[in-house]
Design an enzyme around this catalytic site. Sequence first.
Site, PDB file in Angstrom:
ATOM      1  N   LYS A  33     -34.868  39.713 -18.857  1.00 45.59           N
ATOM      2  CA  LYS A  33     -34.093  40.958 -18.825  1.00 45.59           C
ATOM      3  C   LYS A  33     -34.057  41.620 -20.213  1.00 45.59           C
ATOM      4  O   LYS A  33     -34.330  42.806 -20.352  1.00 45.59           O
ATOM      5  CB  LYS A  33     -32.646  40.684 -18.353  1.00 45.59           C
ATOM      6  CG  LYS A  33     -32.561  39.946 -17.026  1.00 45.59           C
ATOM      7  CD  LYS A  33     -31.127  39.649 -16.612  1.00 45.59           C
ATOM      8  CE  LYS A  33     -30.373  38.694 -17.510  1.00 45.59           C
ATOM      9  NZ  LYS A  33     -30.862  37.298 -17.520  1.00 45.59           N
ATOM     10  N   ARG A  63     -21.450  39.767 -14.162  1.00 39.93           N
ATOM     11  CA  ARG A  63     -21.877  38.407 -13.854  1.00 39.93           C
ATOM     12  C   ARG A  63     -20.966  37.746 -12.830  1.00 39.93           C
ATOM     13  O   ARG A  63     -21.178  36.594 -12.473  1.00 39.93           O
ATOM     14  CB  ARG A  63     -21.822  37.580 -15.124  1.00 39.93           C
ATOM     15  CG  ARG A  63     -23.178  37.229 -15.693  1.00 39.93           C
ATOM     16  CD  ARG A  63     -22.883  36.586 -17.030  1.00 39.93           C
ATOM     17  NE  ARG A  63     -23.879  35.703 -17.483  1.00 39.93           N
ATOM     18  CZ  ARG A  63     -24.797  36.045 -18.385  1.00 39.93           C
ATOM     19  NH1 ARG A  63     -24.885  37.267 -18.834  1.00 39.93           N
ATOM     20  NH2 ARG A  63     -25.647  35.143 -18.817  1.00 39.93           N
ATOM     21  N   ARG A 107     -38.142  29.991 -26.205  1.00 40.02           N
ATOM     22  CA  ARG A 107     -37.703  31.267 -26.797  1.00 40.02           C
ATOM     23  C   ARG A 107     -37.361  31.115 -28.286  1.00 40.02           C
ATOM     24  O   ARG A 107     -36.739  30.142 -28.698  1.00 40.02           O
ATOM     25  CB  ARG A 107     -36.478  31.790 -26.055  1.00 40.02           C
ATOM     26  CG  ARG A 107     -35.867  33.015 -26.748  1.00 40.02           C
ATOM     27  CD  ARG A 107     -34.915  33.778 -25.883  1.00 40.02           C
ATOM     28  NE  ARG A 107     -33.862  32.959 -25.324  1.00 40.02           N
ATOM     29  CZ  ARG A 107     -33.050  33.378 -24.360  1.00 40.02           C
ATOM     30  NH1 ARG A 107     -33.187  34.589 -23.853  1.00 40.02           N
ATOM     31  NH2 ARG A 107     -32.116  32.585 -23.890  1.00 40.02           N
ATOM     32  N   ARG A 134     -31.811  29.736 -29.982  1.00 37.29           N
ATOM     33  CA  ARG A 134     -30.399  29.872 -29.631  1.00 37.29           C
ATOM     34  C   ARG A 134     -29.786  28.507 -29.337  1.00 37.29           C
ATOM     35  O   ARG A 134     -30.432  27.654 -28.730  1.00 37.29           O
ATOM     36  CB  ARG A 134     -30.272  30.771 -28.381  1.00 37.29           C
ATOM     37  CG  ARG A 134     -30.022  32.213 -28.730  1.00 37.29           C
ATOM     38  CD  ARG A 134     -30.125  33.150 -27.555  1.00 37.29           C
ATOM     39  NE  ARG A 134     -29.372  32.785 -26.361  1.00 37.29           N
ATOM     40  CZ  ARG A 134     -29.318  33.545 -25.263  1.00 37.29           C
ATOM     41  NH1 ARG A 134     -29.955  34.712 -25.237  1.00 37.29           N
ATOM     42  NH2 ARG A 134     -28.641  33.165 -24.214  1.00 37.29           N
ATOM     43  N   ARG A 140     -26.295  26.547 -17.467  1.00 33.03           N
ATOM     44  CA  ARG A 140     -26.346  28.011 -17.321  1.00 33.03           C
ATOM     45  C   ARG A 140     -26.946  28.380 -15.957  1.00 33.03           C
ATOM     46  O   ARG A 140     -26.487  29.323 -15.309  1.00 33.03           O
ATOM     47  CB  ARG A 140     -27.174  28.624 -18.446  1.00 33.03           C
ATOM     48  CG  ARG A 140     -26.404  28.672 -19.762  1.00 33.03           C
ATOM     49  CD  ARG A 140     -27.308  28.880 -20.948  1.00 33.03           C
ATOM     50  NE  ARG A 140     -27.978  30.159 -20.938  1.00 33.03           N
ATOM     51  CZ  ARG A 140     -29.098  30.411 -21.625  1.00 33.03           C
ATOM     52  NH1 ARG A 140     -29.639  29.470 -22.376  1.00 33.03           N
ATOM     53  NH2 ARG A 140     -29.642  31.600 -21.569  1.00 33.03           N
TER      54      ARG A 140
HETATM   55  P1  AP5 Z   1     -35.397  37.018 -22.405  1.00 30.63           P
HETATM   56  O1  AP5 Z   1     -35.859  38.408 -22.266  1.00 30.63           O
HETATM   57  O2  AP5 Z   1     -34.668  36.638 -23.655  1.00 30.63           O
HETATM   58  O3  AP5 Z   1     -34.593  36.572 -21.102  1.00 30.63           O
HETATM   59  P2  AP5 Z   1     -33.169  37.046 -20.543  1.00 30.63           P
HETATM   60  O4  AP5 Z   1     -33.282  37.271 -19.087  1.00 30.63           O
HETATM   61  O5  AP5 Z   1     -32.635  38.173 -21.376  1.00 30.63           O
HETATM   62  O6  AP5 Z   1     -32.385  35.694 -20.769  1.00 30.63           O
HETATM   63  P3  AP5 Z   1     -31.017  35.291 -21.458  1.00 30.63           P
HETATM   64  O7  AP5 Z   1     -31.074  33.804 -21.646  1.00 30.63           O
HETATM   65  O8  AP5 Z   1     -30.713  36.093 -22.700  1.00 30.63           O
HETATM   66  O9  AP5 Z   1     -29.995  35.616 -20.378  1.00 30.63           O
HETATM   67  P4  AP5 Z   1     -28.699  34.948 -20.143  1.00 30.63           P
HETATM   68  O10 AP5 Z   1     -28.228  35.800 -19.046  1.00 30.63           O
HETATM   69  O11 AP5 Z   1     -28.624  33.519 -19.894  1.00 30.63           O
HETATM   70  O12 AP5 Z   1     -27.972  35.021 -21.583  1.00 30.63           O
HETATM   71  P5  AP5 Z   1     -27.006  36.055 -22.237  1.00 30.63           P
HETATM   72  O13 AP5 Z   1     -27.427  36.279 -23.607  1.00 30.63           O
HETATM   73  O14 AP5 Z   1     -26.780  37.213 -21.333  1.00 30.63           O
HETATM   74  O15 AP5 Z   1     -36.695  36.073 -22.248  1.00 30.63           O
HETATM   75  C1  AP5 Z   1     -36.643  34.665 -22.299  1.00 30.63           C
HETATM   76  C2  AP5 Z   1     -37.936  34.141 -22.968  1.00 30.63           C
HETATM   77  O16 AP5 Z   1     -39.060  34.440 -22.135  1.00 30.63           O
HETATM   78  C3  AP5 Z   1     -38.272  34.756 -24.327  1.00 30.63           C
HETATM   79  O17 AP5 Z   1     -38.834  33.761 -25.129  1.00 30.63           O
HETATM   80  C4  AP5 Z   1     -39.318  35.854 -24.027  1.00 30.63           C
HETATM   81  O18 AP5 Z   1     -40.209  36.038 -25.114  1.00 30.63           O
HETATM   82  C5  AP5 Z   1     -40.024  35.283 -22.804  1.00 30.63           C
HETATM   83  N1  AP5 Z   1     -40.379  36.322 -21.835  1.00 30.63           N
HETATM   84  C6  AP5 Z   1     -39.562  37.323 -21.408  1.00 30.63           C
HETATM   85  N2  AP5 Z   1     -40.163  38.054 -20.459  1.00 30.63           N
HETATM   86  C7  AP5 Z   1     -41.392  37.494 -20.285  1.00 30.63           C
HETATM   87  C8  AP5 Z   1     -42.458  37.795 -19.407  1.00 30.63           C
HETATM   88  N3  AP5 Z   1     -42.366  38.807 -18.519  1.00 30.63           N
HETATM   89  N4  AP5 Z   1     -43.581  37.024 -19.463  1.00 30.63           N
HETATM   90  C9  AP5 Z   1     -43.643  35.973 -20.336  1.00 30.63           C
HETATM   91  N5  AP5 Z   1     -42.654  35.637 -21.181  1.00 30.63           N
HETATM   92  C10 AP5 Z   1     -41.528  36.384 -21.151  1.00 30.63           C
HETATM   93  O19 AP5 Z   1     -25.635  35.224 -22.215  1.00 30.63           O
HETATM   94  C11 AP5 Z   1     -25.421  34.100 -23.044  1.00 30.63           C
HETATM   95  C12 AP5 Z   1     -24.010  33.558 -22.822  1.00 30.63           C
HETATM   96  O20 AP5 Z   1     -23.038  34.570 -23.156  1.00 30.63           O
HETATM   97  C13 AP5 Z   1     -23.669  33.183 -21.369  1.00 30.63           C
HETATM   98  O21 AP5 Z   1     -24.067  31.859 -21.067  1.00 30.63           O
HETATM   99  C14 AP5 Z   1     -22.137  33.337 -21.366  1.00 30.63           C
HETATM  100  O22 AP5 Z   1     -21.508  32.273 -21.988  1.00 30.63           O
HETATM  101  C15 AP5 Z   1     -21.927  34.570 -22.248  1.00 30.63           C
HETATM  102  N6  AP5 Z   1     -21.943  35.829 -21.465  1.00 30.63           N
HETATM  103  C16 AP5 Z   1     -22.850  36.835 -21.570  1.00 30.63           C
HETATM  104  N7  AP5 Z   1     -22.557  37.831 -20.707  1.00 30.63           N
HETATM  105  C17 AP5 Z   1     -21.424  37.441 -20.050  1.00 30.63           C
HETATM  106  C18 AP5 Z   1     -20.655  38.025 -19.020  1.00 30.63           C
HETATM  107  N8  AP5 Z   1     -20.958  39.228 -18.475  1.00 30.63           N
HETATM  108  N9  AP5 Z   1     -19.580  37.340 -18.557  1.00 30.63           N
HETATM  109  C19 AP5 Z   1     -19.223  36.159 -19.095  1.00 30.63           C
HETATM  110  N10 AP5 Z   1     -19.936  35.524 -20.067  1.00 30.63           N
HETATM  111  C20 AP5 Z   1     -21.037  36.164 -20.538  1.00 30.63           C
END
Ligand code: AP5
Length: 219
Positions: free
Chosen positions: A13, A89, A128, A161, A172
């Site tokens: 995403k 979420r 990542r 991370r 997660r």
């Molecule tokens: P990346 O683009 O970083 O993936 P992503 O979907 O953004 O994954 P996240 O892990 O950031 O999402 P998440 O929802 O778990 O974490 P968040 O930060 O929101 O890509 C991943 C990897 O793949 C990278 O290495 C990239 O290079 C590679 N890649 C990407 N696309 C590719 C492709 N098409 N082909 C090949 N390789 C590819 O949340 C973290 C924490 O914050 C949560 O656990 C929670 O504690 C808190 N939090 C965040 N939002 C909330 C909320 N709304 N409510 C409550 N807690 C929250």
Amino acid sequence: MRLVLLGPPGAGKGTQAGVLSKNYSLMHMSTGDLLREAVKNNTDVGVQAKVFMDRGELVSDEIVARMITEKLKGADAKASGFMLDGFPRTKNQAQILEQALTDLKMPLDLVIYFKTSEATILKRLTGRRICRSCGQIFHITNIPPKTEGICDVCGGELYQRDDDKKATIKNRIKVYNEQTSELIDYYNQKKMLKEVSGDLDVGELYSVFKDIFKKAGLK
Ligand code: AP5
């Protein structure tokens, strides 16, 4: 265009949002990035949030909803449209968002669901790496930097991370299945959901998005 990017951790995403915000004038709002910034700056919110983030659990709805509604009220969101990444979420967050956008007279256009296999998720999260200075996202094999450990964009240091360790990743995914995946049905029933394959590579997925945007009248 006002979008929600919905999908499991590691679906891509944030990466796709980065590509889209460069090519379309859409503001990218990630609750994960906002929370990590708060943790880095050691704010009260950051200190509270870190405990949950390190365990792979969700931070309280109240904290994240406050962060996002403040951003949505800004002039940029109104002028250019936005992509919400990682929010909502939970069903409660979805309802808070709906009310905030109704009040602001900025209804959502689409929710894009990144349907992604578990094998892809695990490979992406364990490999990542992120730039400490500019936040650019890399992957050790899928999207490697030209020089190991160094950001291609700004020369900053790449790091892993804390929540990208195997045990936390498993939690997660569990939390996503238990608390977030029900939003797929929720938005499907509202006829707002569009499914894309998160397993595609970045360029292939960008082509799919270009098609979606073209059909929606966004050049
Ligand atoms: P990346 O683009 O970083 O993936 P992503 O979907 O953004 O994954 P996240 O892990 O950031 O999402 P998440 O929802 O778990 O974490 P968040 O930060 O929101 O890509 C991943 C990897 O793949 C990278 O290495 C990239 O290079 C590679 N890649 C990407 N696309 C590719 C492709 N098409 N082909 C090949 N390789 C590819 O949340 C973290 C924490 O914050 C949560 O656990 C929670 O504690 C808190 N939090 C965040 N939002 C909330 C909320 N709304 N409510 C409550 N807690 C929250």
